[in-house]
Design a protein around this motif. Structure first.
Motif, PDB file in Angstrom:
ATOM      1  N   MET A 114       0.742  -1.166   0.105  1.00 34.62           N
ATOM      2  CA  MET A 114       0.182  -0.163  -0.136  1.00 34.62           C
ATOM      3  C   MET A 114       0.895   1.373   0.062  1.00 34.62           C
ATOM      4  N   GLN A 125      -0.944   4.607  -0.640  1.00 34.91           N
ATOM      5  CA  GLN A 125      -2.231   4.513   0.261  1.00 34.91           C
ATOM      6  C   GLN A 125      -1.740   3.823   1.573  1.00 34.91           C
ATOM      7  N   ARG A 126      -0.859   4.042   2.167  1.00 39.34           N
ATOM      8  CA  ARG A 126      -0.400   3.671   3.323  1.00 39.34           C
ATOM      9  C   ARG A 126      -1.251   3.961   4.455  1.00 39.34           C
ATOM     10  N   ALA A 185      -4.194   4.005   4.455  1.00 41.10           N
ATOM     11  CA  ALA A 185      -5.266   3.157   4.413  1.00 41.10           C
ATOM     12  C   ALA A 185      -5.252   2.024   5.656  1.00 41.10           C
ATOM     13  N   TYR A 206      -8.005  -4.837   7.779  1.00 40.94           N
ATOM     14  CA  TYR A 206      -7.107  -3.945   6.925  1.00 40.94           C
ATOM     15  C   TYR A 206      -7.208  -4.332   5.378  1.00 40.94           C
ATOM     16  N   ALA A 230     -10.100  -2.221   4.120  1.00 42.90           N
ATOM     17  CA  ALA A 230      -9.599  -1.202   3.810  1.00 42.90           C
ATOM     18  C   ALA A 230      -8.569  -0.964   2.466  1.00 42.90           C
ATOM     19  N   ALA A 231      -7.704  -1.934   2.426  1.00 45.15           N
ATOM     20  CA  ALA A 231      -6.891  -2.005   1.419  1.00 45.15           C
ATOM     21  C   ALA A 231      -7.675  -2.228  -0.126  1.00 45.15           C
ATOM     22  N   THR A 276     -10.751  -1.399  -0.683  1.00 40.28           N
ATOM     23  CA  THR A 276     -11.483  -0.149  -0.809  1.00 40.28           C
ATOM     24  C   THR A 276     -10.870   0.796  -1.373  1.00 40.28           C
ATOM     25  N   SER A 277      -9.387   0.942  -0.859  1.00 40.41           N
ATOM     26  CA  SER A 277      -8.641   2.009  -1.539  1.00 40.41           C
ATOM     27  C   SER A 277      -8.268   1.670  -2.714  1.00 40.41           C
ATOM     28  N   ILE A 278      -8.061   0.420  -3.036  1.00 42.57           N
ATOM     29  CA  ILE A 278      -7.606   0.096  -4.293  1.00 42.57           C
ATOM     30  C   ILE A 278      -8.672   0.029  -5.514  1.00 42.57           C
ATOM     31  N   THR A 279      -9.980  -0.204  -5.046  1.00 43.44           N
ATOM     32  CA  THR A 279     -10.967  -0.077  -5.949  1.00 43.44           C
ATOM     33  C   THR A 279     -11.818   1.191  -6.094  1.00 43.44           C
ATOM     34  N   GLU A 280     -11.284   2.017  -5.517  1.00 43.88           N
ATOM     35  CA  GLU A 280     -11.766   3.323  -5.326  1.00 43.88           C
ATOM     36  C   GLU A 280     -11.463   4.232  -6.893  1.00 43.88           C
TER      37      GLU A 280
END
Length: 186
Positions: free
Chosen positions: A114, A119-120, A122, A176, A179-180, A182-186
Motif C-alpha cells: 500500500m 495508500q499507506r 489506508a 486491514y 480497507a486496502a 476499498t482504497s484500491i478499487t476506488e
C-alpha cells in the motif's frame, strides 16, 4: 544517520537486543528462568509503547524509527511464539501462534504494498489492532511465566488469551484487507 538515533530509536534497538537475552533465560535450567523471561518480555513490551510515546512527545519521529518499530515488534513476538510452540509442542499452541505469525507477515506485506501505491494511510494501526496487541502481550507473558498464581493456571489463562488474540488478529487482518481493497478499487 545521526538524526535517526534518538532515545525512542535506542529503546526500539534495546527491544531487538533483548531477544537473545530472553532466549538465554528461556533455555537456562534455572528455577527462576520463567520469571526472568517474563520480565524481559514485559520490558520489551513496555519499550514498544514507550518508544512511540516518546517519539511523539519529544517530536523526534523519524522514518527509520517508523520502519524499525514494527519490525522489532514482529521479530520479538514471532521469536517468542516459536519458543512457546517448541516448548509446548501441541496443536493447541501451534494453531493460534501460526495465525498470529501469518497475520503479521500478511499485514506487513500489505502495508509495504500500500505504501508503494501511496495508500499507506489506508492500513494504519486500528483500535482492533491495539486490542489484539494487548491480548497477545498478556497471553505471551502468561505463557512464559506458566506457573500458577493464587491457584490460577497462568498456562491455561495464557492459552485462552492466545485464542482471543488469534480471533482479534483475524478480525484486524480482515479490517486491514477490507480497507486496502476499498482504497484500491476506488
Amino acid at each position: 544517520m545521526i538524526d535517526t538515533i534518538n532515545l525512542p530509536t535506542l529503546l526500539t534497538l534495546l527491544r531487538i537486543a533483548l531477544i537473545p537475552v530472553l532466549a538465554i533465560f528461556f533455555y537456562t535450567p534455572w528455577e527462576y528462568s520463567n520469571i526472568a523471561t517474563t520480565v524481559i518480555f514485559f520490558i520489551a513490551a513496555i519499550t514498544d509503547w514507550l518508544d512511540g510515546y516518546l517519539a511523539r512527545k519529544m517530536q523526534v519521529e523519524t522514518k527509520f524509527g517508523a520502519f524499525l518499530d514494527p519490525v522489532a515488534d514482529k521479530i520479538m513476538v514471532a521469536f517468542v511464539l516459536v519458543l512457546l510452540v517448541e516448548a509446548e509442542s501441541s496443536i493447541w499452541m501451534t494453531l493460534p501462534a501460526a495465525v498470529i505469525i501469518g497475520r503479521e507477515i500478511t499485514i506487513s506485506s500489505l502495508r509495504e504494498w500500500m505504501a508503494e501505491l501511496g495508500q499507506r494511510a489506508a492500513v494504519q494501526v486500528s483500535q482492533i489492532g491495539k486490542w489484539k496487541t494487548t491480548a497477545q502481550m498478556l497471553a505471551i507473558g502468561c505463557l512464559l511465566y506458566h506457573d500458577d498464581i493464587a491457584g490460577m493456571s497462568m498456562s491455561l489463562f495464557g492459552l485462552v488469551m492466545m485464542y482471543i488474540a488469534a480471533i482479534l488478529t483475524l478480525w484486524s487482518m480482515m479490517s486491514y484487507l477490507k480497507a486496502a481493497f476499498t482504497s484500491i478499487t476506488e
